[in-house]
Every structure is written in structure tokens, then in C-alpha cells.
Design a protein around this motif. Structure first.
Motif, short mmCIF file in Angstrom:
data_model
loop_
_atom_site.label_atom_id
_atom_site.label_comp_id
_atom_site.label_asym_id
_atom_site.label_seq_id
_atom_site.Cartn_x
_atom_site.Cartn_y
_atom_site.Cartn_z
N ARG A 75 0.75 -1.28 -0.03
CA ARG A 75 -0.12 0.12 -0.06
C ARG A 75 0.75 1.36 -0.14
N ALA A 76 0.40 2.28 -0.59
CA ALA A 76 1.21 3.69 -0.61
C ALA A 76 -0.01 4.65 -0.66
N ASP A 77 0.25 5.63 0.27
CA ASP A 77 -0.94 6.61 0.31
C ASP A 77 -0.22 7.93 0.31
N ALA A 78 -0.93 9.04 -0.40
CA ALA A 78 -0.47 10.27 -0.48
C ALA A 78 -1.66 11.09 -0.74
N GLY A 79 -1.69 11.95 0.36
CA GLY A 79 -2.87 13.00 0.56
C GLY A 79 -2.63 14.28 -0.27
N PHE A 80 -3.80 14.98 -0.52
CA PHE A 80 -3.80 16.12 -1.30
C PHE A 80 -3.40 17.22 -0.42
N ARG A 81 -2.42 18.03 -0.66
CA ARG A 81 -1.92 19.00 0.41
C ARG A 81 -2.84 20.42 0.01
N ALA A 82 -3.12 20.44 -1.18
CA ALA A 82 -3.76 21.66 -1.36
C ALA A 82 -5.39 21.90 -1.09
N GLY A 83 -6.17 20.87 -0.69
CA GLY A 83 -7.48 20.78 -0.38
C GLY A 83 -8.00 19.53 -0.96
N PRO A 84 -9.14 19.10 -0.79
CA PRO A 84 -9.73 17.74 -1.35
C PRO A 84 -10.00 17.82 -2.85
N GLY A 85 -10.05 16.76 -3.20
CA GLY A 85 -10.60 16.56 -4.85
C GLY A 85 -12.11 16.16 -4.62
N ARG A 86 -12.85 15.50 -5.66
CA ARG A 86 -14.05 15.43 -5.44
C ARG A 86 -14.70 14.41 -6.50
N GLY A 87 -15.17 13.44 -5.86
CA GLY A 87 -15.64 12.30 -6.69
C GLY A 87 -17.28 12.54 -7.05
N VAL A 88 -17.36 12.71 -8.68
CA VAL A 88 -18.53 13.32 -8.99
C VAL A 88 -18.87 12.37 -10.30
N ARG A 89 -20.22 12.06 -10.18
CA ARG A 89 -20.92 11.31 -11.41
C ARG A 89 -20.66 12.09 -12.46
N ARG A 90 -20.30 11.77 -13.59
CA ARG A 90 -20.06 12.40 -14.87
C ARG A 90 -21.37 13.23 -15.18
N THR A 91 -22.57 12.49 -15.01
CA THR A 91 -23.95 13.07 -15.33
C THR A 91 -24.11 14.10 -14.60
N VAL A 92 -23.72 13.98 -13.12
CA VAL A 92 -23.96 15.14 -12.29
C VAL A 92 -22.94 16.27 -12.64
N LEU A 93 -22.03 16.08 -13.01
CA LEU A 93 -20.89 17.22 -13.50
C LEU A 93 -21.72 17.84 -14.80
N HIS A 94 -21.86 16.96 -15.87
CA HIS A 94 -22.57 17.64 -17.02
C HIS A 94 -23.90 18.35 -16.70
N ALA A 95 -24.72 17.89 -15.86
CA ALA A 95 -26.04 18.86 -15.43
C ALA A 95 -25.58 20.07 -14.96
N ALA A 96 -24.54 20.09 -14.08
CA ALA A 96 -24.19 21.22 -13.23
C ALA A 96 -23.65 22.38 -14.35
N LEU A 97 -22.77 21.86 -15.25
CA LEU A 97 -21.99 22.57 -16.21
C LEU A 97 -22.92 23.29 -17.14
N ARG A 98 -24.08 22.32 -17.66
CA ARG A 98 -25.21 22.83 -18.59
C ARG A 98 -25.98 23.73 -17.83
N GLU A 99 -26.28 23.44 -16.77
CA GLU A 99 -27.34 24.42 -15.77
C GLU A 99 -26.27 26.02 -15.95
N ALA A 100 -25.02 25.98 -15.75
CA ALA A 100 -24.47 27.14 -15.56
C ALA A 100 -24.43 27.81 -17.00
#
Length: 342
Positions: A75-100
Motif C-alpha cells: 500500500r502507498a498513500d498520498a494526501g492532497f496538500r492543497a485541499g480535497p478533490g471530489r468524486g462526481v458522477r459524470r452525469t452530475v458534472l454535465h448537468a451542473a455545467l449545462r445549468e451554468a
């Protein structure tokens, strides 16, 4: 019209949003109806989250704290130092961008492209004139091919497959499981949904590929499948240039190495901004230079990692080495997590 964007995925929608912010009249053409899904890992690196935030887009998902490599007992772990990333369903991402995009007053039309012509004043696409055209029409971009910018490539053709499982995530890291001929990427996208994407050069059914990861199979035992297996590839796509006359290639259409390092959305967002800036400044040659700068780190690291992992002894040694040298693994993940070009 100032800018016609062909392709209504994240790269095209982000381009349209940047165009609207720059005061350009933009329209998006997308031949597919509704919310668009795609076989991808769905893990947004912190750089991608920052890019979306700058556009005022905040898709809901699952906070990711880092990357974990897994190979048998190693096992090898590395944390994000500059804040979290995000797991997002592709359909959710598309809907949010389209709405914007719609909220910004950009027209989105369901239209396919059949013919692209250019003159010194602009581009004519199926009879519609615009000053510039952005082709954000995906990995196998028809416009890239029509303009003669596509560079065929047959060696090392890797593909991706993804399926979602209904179960509680067991980690707040993206897990990358390494087998002899494939990698499996486990990405939590909500409190009760986990995406599992497999990257491999071998062809075959999803379940056959998953069998190469017995520990992961055990984790998923009894979990219901929420989506069918969806595939994409070949992943490697090359373009001889990012511009041709008044046409600019953005996102996967501009060229793609591999999904191994997970920077696709961050790169698309950065390219979208650079393309609109070049159009606004009337300097399309600047976009080619900026594209090379923005993607240099990704191209170098991905090429290096792909080359090393094609050699069986080096592939087998990768995760044990990351475990023995956690400072090096953390530094590499930190570089990948930054916004492109920084």
C-alpha cells in the motif's frame, strides 16, 4: 456569432462559460440529447475542483483526500496538500455545467456537424457563420479528422471500462489497484455509490478484467450494480496541431495520452480558458503555445509512467517502491493535484 462550440461535454460547456464571461456571443452544438454520460474515472483532482469553483460550478459529490496505490499486500498513500478533490458522477458534472451555461444566456442546440468551411472572415458550419469554431467533440473528434489534424496511432492501444456499485465507500482516497496487465480505479462518488474503472490494453468483458483484482472483487461482493459497464478508447489520440485557421481544438479533441494520472477535467478546464483568451485577443497562435505549456507536466509524467509500467519487472516494483519512498510518491501526487500550468 463570435464563437460556435461543437461538443456539449465538460470541455465544450466550460469553453462556452468562459466565452460568456468574456462578453462573447457563443452557441453550443451537441448532437446527443439530455445528460451525457461517459466511461471515465470520475475523480476530480483538486486542480479541477478549483477550476470549476472559478466558474461558479459546484457539483455535489464525495470529498477525496488523496490517492492510494494497492498491489497485493503493498500500500502507498498520498494526501492532497492543497485541499480535497471530489468524486462526481459524470452525469452530475454535465448537468451542473449545462445549468451554468444556460443561466449565462448561452444557447445549447441539439445539432450534428456535417461540413466545416473557412474563409478569411470566419467559419461556416452547415450554413451557420461564426468568427471562430471550438471543436470540443471528444476523443475521436470528427472535426480533428476533417481538418487533417489527426495523427493515427496503433501501438499500445489502451481502453477504459467503468461500472458503478451500490455500496458505502470504504475510503476517502481514490484507490488504484495494480494487476499484471491492468489498473482498476475505485472512486467514491456519493455516500452509497462507488465507481470502478479498469484501464487495460487487453480486450474482453468487464467482469473478466475485474477478476484480475481479487481483493477488489471481495470488497464488491454482494454489492448491486447501479450502471452497466461502459467503455471508451483507444485512449491515446494525437493531433498535429491545436489550431487550423479559425478552428481551435479543446479537451480530448486536442490530443490525449492516457487516463492514468486522472487530470482530464482539469486540463479541459484550463484549455477552455486559454482558447477563449486567444480568441478574445485575436491571437490564435498563442493557444498552441499555451496548450503545450498547460499540458507539458501531464504529458511528461503520463508518458513516463506508461513507459515504465509496460516493462513487467518495473510494473511489479512500482507500488513497493512508492511504499518504501512515501516522500517521492507524495511529491508526485502533489504535482498532479495542482492546477495545470502552475
Amino acid at each position: 456569432m463570435d464563437l460556435l462550440v461543437v461538443g456539449g461535454g465538460p470541455a465544450g460547456l466550460a469553453t462556452a462559460l468562459h466565452a460568456a464571461r468574456a462578453g462573447l456571443e457563443a452557441t453550443v452544438w451537441e448532437q446527443r440529447a439530455g445528460t451525457i454520460d461517459k466511461a471515465c474515472g470520475e475523480g476530480l483532482m483538486p486542480g479541477a475542483v478549483a477550476g470549476l469553483t472559478a466558474l461558479g460550478v459546484h457539483p455535489p459529490g464525495y470529498d477525496l483526500r488523496g490517492i492510494r496505490y494497492v498491489a497485493g499486500a503493498h500500500r502507498a498513500d498520498a494526501g492532497f496538500r492543497a485541499g480535497p478533490g471530489r468524486g462526481v458522477r459524470r452525469t452530475v458534472l454535465h448537468a451542473a455545467l449545462r445549468e451554468a451555461v444556460l443561466a449565462a444566456g448561452v444557447r445549447v442546440e441539439q445539432r450534428a456537424v456535417r461540413r466545416v468551411e473557412q474563409d478569411e472572415d470566419g467559419v461556416v458550419v452547415d450554413g451557420t457563420r461564426a468568427r471562430h469554431l471550438v471543436a470540443a467533440d471528444g476523443l475521436h473528434s470528427p472535426i480533428r479528422r476533417a481538418l487533417g489534424l489527426h495523427r493515427p496511432r496503433r501501438a499500445h492501444r489502451r481502453h477504459g471500462l467503468r461500472r458503478h456499485y451500490v455500496r458505502t465507500p470504504w475510503s476517502d482516497h481514490v484507490e488504484v489497484h495494480w494487476a499484471r496487465d491492468a489498473e482498476a480505479y475505485v472512486t467514491p462518488v456519493s455516500d452509497d455509490l462507488v465507481g470502478v474503472a479498469v484501464l487495460t490494453a487487453d480486450r474482453g468483458p468487464y467482469d473478466d478484467h475485474l477478476a484480475a483484482f481479487p481483493e477488489l472483487q471481495e470488497r464488491l461482493a454482494g454489492a448491486g450494480t447501479a450502471t452497466p459497464a461502459r467503455g471508451a478508447g483507444p485512449l491515446r489520440q494525437d493531433a498535429s496541431a491545436r489550431t487550423a485557421g479559425r478552428v481551435l481544438l479543446v479537451g480530448d479533441a486536442a490530443g490525449y495520452v492516457d487516463a492514468l494520472t486522472g487530470e482530464g477535467i482539469a486540463l479541459a478546464l484550463a484549455q477552455a480558458s486559454a482558447a477563449v483568451r486567444a480568441v478574445s485577443n485575436g491571437d490564435l497562435a498563442a493557444y498552441e503555445r499555451e496548450w503545450r505549456r498547460l499540458t507539458r507536466r501531464h504529458r511528461w509524467l503520463t508518458h513516463a509512467l506508461l513507459g515504465a509500467t509496460r516493462v513487467p519487472p518495473l510494473r511489479a516494483a512500482l507500488v513497493p517502491a512508492a511504499q518504501r519512498l512515501p516522500w517521492l510518491f507524495s511529491a508526485t501526487v502533489d504535482v498532479l493535484a495542482r492546477p495545470p500550468g502552475t
